[in-house]
Scaffold this active site. Structure first.
Site, PDB file in Angstrom:
ATOM      1  N   HIS A   1      -8.867  58.997 -19.217  1.00  9.25           N
ATOM      2  CA  HIS A   1      -9.001  59.844 -18.028  1.00  9.25           C
ATOM      3  C   HIS A   1     -10.277  60.682 -18.071  1.00  9.25           C
ATOM      4  CE1 HIS A   1      -4.921  58.675 -17.242  1.00  9.25           C
ATOM      5  NE2 HIS A   1      -4.460  59.308 -18.308  1.00  9.25           N
TER       6      HIS A   1
ATOM      7  N   HIS B   1      -2.380  56.068 -14.027  1.00 13.10           N
ATOM      8  CA  HIS B   1      -2.207  55.020 -15.037  1.00 13.10           C
ATOM      9  C   HIS B   1      -1.950  53.676 -14.376  1.00 13.10           C
ATOM     10  CE1 HIS B   1      -0.620  58.844 -16.664  1.00 13.10           C
ATOM     11  NE2 HIS B   1      -1.369  58.526 -17.682  1.00 13.10           N
TER      12      HIS B   1
END
Lengths: 220, 333
Positions: free
Chosen positions: B56, B219
């Site tokens: 991320h 995700h």
């Protein structure tokens, strides 16, 4: 009926048998998880239980410092927590750590002591995951197994017999997750689409209880 | 799969080596996969720790430094860090004033941080409080799910709570403002493509050429619905609508408007999207006090973006404007 007890060696056999079962069923667990989760339950559990077996081997090669049930279960819990990851790590870790606390510094647990430890483990899993029965989680196999174990022992059954009943209850609980709607974990994002799939966590719990039935309760 | 990697199993550890080499003002514990501030910390300052699955970036490691985090724990790609790691970071950054854990609302992250807090408290008596971000309006029925996911607000929270800690506020005060940031922020994302997790080697989900996934997580979790690709103007409206429908952002001192790239979308398109978002907000009577545009909380190589609005008052605004020096955000110093 002989007076059975669950000593450190028996617990060691149980954990190793569970690791073998996880390894054998690794692909099944991952396939179940890919349908409703993130496709890593088999590999995560296998990595964690391999690390746990390695930790037990290391302990015994160092002259077996794990002389109490509590110490062995806590070692298992700590290894599981640091090597499984995701949600399964804290859940299985808490299960074994709470079992260890319940067992305490004794060389062997009697039947009621093992049942009490497993129930303490279940309470830990419930507290950690905040799941209720029917949420399509590990608890749906573990809770009926604990209840069956406790009831069978209270009814006068020996540990061997009671664990066999508990294993059947775990299997039934596992199968009952198929029509459930997931309300916890990543599967819950799927909503209705989680219906029709067997829960991977309940599946690995059934392996754990079956491993207990196969290794505890009677001396080899 | 075409990626700039050596071995898939080394992606996280080698990226940390790179962070270490590129940012001498950070200190990296490679054994525990923890990024620390390299400067001397003031005694009595509340420690701020976050962490989560890797992939991320710049969240969270890129937000370690003056005015933001004291430490970030890196998990495997899209996998929570484990309690041992978090406990190590917690013990290391505690200067006696306590530690705040900033956790995105994912089952694994929440449980691993919770265990770490219990274990650290038991071992050293460190006082740990936690704030869980859950700003993603795409997850609707939170009563019957794991709840809303933590996404864009996490970036804004780490900045604002970091400034509060830097000012010397107490743990309870830092936790209070962190909770307030989370309560006043909402986000919504859209994916134009899936992402490819290195270990998997193939895209996480299949998204046909002409379709987009509205309400996607970071995700590659499924979103709310699939739609045919539309203009930026139409997509911006689809993103802003559920956000402003969930919380009243009008009046007061306005909002921080944050258009975030998910990793695979050029900054040019993010600015184009920001223009559309700003126009909608103007029409809706929402005053934009500050803005942030760029890839700050990403999902590997996923193309797409998310919009986050945070309702602010003078206190949050001044904390937002306070100096920050991290690889990801840097101003005022």
């Amino acid at each position: 009926m002989t007076d059975t007890s669950v000593d450190v060696e028996a617990l060691d056999r149980w954990i190793r048998r569970f690791a073998e079962e996880v390894s054998k069923n690794k692909d099944l667990l991952t396939d179940l998880d890919s349908a409703i989760g993130d496709a890593d339950h088999g590999s995560n559990m296998d990595r964690g239980m391999s690390a746990t077996v390695a930790a037990l081997d290391e302990a015994s090669s160092q002259g077996r410092p794990l002389t109490t049930a509590g110490a062995l279960l806590k070692t298992v819990g700590m290894t599981v927590v640091s090597s499984i990851g995701g949600a399964s790590g804290p859940l299985y870790g808490t299960l074994f750590l709470r079992m260890g606390t319940s067992a305490g510094d004794v060389e062997a647990l009697d039947d009621a002591g093992f049942s009490a430890a497993l129930t303490a483990g279940l309470a830990g899993v419930v507290a950690r995951g905040k799941a209720e029965l029917g949420d399509k989680t590990m608890c749906d196999a573990l809770a009926p197994a604990c209840a069956a174990l406790d009831a069978s022992l209270a009814g006068g059954a020996g540990l061997s017999e009671a664990l066999a009943v508990a294993a059947t209850s775990a299997d039934t609980g596992r199968d009952a997750t198929i029509p459930m709607l997931a309300r916890k974990g990543r599967a819950s994002y799927l909503g209705e689409r989680s219906i029709g799939h067997q829960d991977p966590g309940a599946t690995s719990v059934a392996l754990l209880v079956n491993a207990a039935a196969a290794t505890l309760g009677s001396r080899p | 799969m075409k990626k700039l990697i050596n071995k898939t199993e080394n992606v996280v550890s080698e990226a940390l080596l790179g962070m270490d080499a590129a940012h001498p003002d950070l200190r990296v514990d490679h054994e525990h996969k923890i990024i620390y501030r390299g400067d001397d910390r003031r005694p009595g300052k509340v420690g701020l720790i976050s962490g989560g699955g890797s992939g991320h970036d710049p969240l969270h490691g890129g937000f370690v430094g003056l005015g933001m985090l004291d430490a970030a724990c890196a998990g495997e790609v899209f996998t929570s860090p484990v309690p041992g790691q978090i406990m190590e970071a917690t013990k290391t950054v505690d200067d006696g004033a306590g530690v705040l854990h900033i956790v995105k609302n994912y089952t694994g992250d929440v449980m691993n941080f919770e265990m770490a807090a219990e274990m650290a408290a038991e071992e050293t008596g460190v006082n740990v409080l936690s704030v869980i971000t859950n700003d993603d309006v795409a997850v609707q029925d939170s009563l019957y799910t794991a709840g809303r996911r933590g996404v864009g607000v996490t970036v804004l929270l780490e900045k604002i709570a970091g400034a509060a800690a830097e000012e010397g506020r107490s743990l309870a005060q830092v936790a209070e403002i962190a909770h307030r940031v989370n309560a006043n922020g909402r986000s919504m994302g859209v994916a134009l493509t899936s992402c490819t997790v290195p270990a998997a080697g193939k895209p996480t989900f299949d998204l046909p050429g002409g379709e987009i996934e509205m309400g996607v997580g970071i995700h590659g979790e499924p979103g709310r619905k699939r739609l045919p690709i539309a203009s930026a103007k139409e997509i911006a409206a689809l993103l802003v609508e559920p956000i402003v429908g969930d919380l009243d952002f009008t009046g007061g001192d306005g909002v921080i408007a944050f258009v975030n790239g998910l990793g695979g979308t050029p900054l040019m398109e993010l600015y184009l999207m920001y223009n559309e978002v700003a126009q909608i907000l103007k029409k809706s009577g929402i005053h934009v006090a500050r803005s942030l545009v760029g890839p700050y909380i990403t999902a590997l190589d996923m193309a797409g973006c998310s919009v986050t609005l945070l309702k602010i008052g003078p206190e949050m605004l001044s904390l937002w404007d306070a100096p920050v020096r991290t690889p990801g955000l840097r101003w005022g110093v």
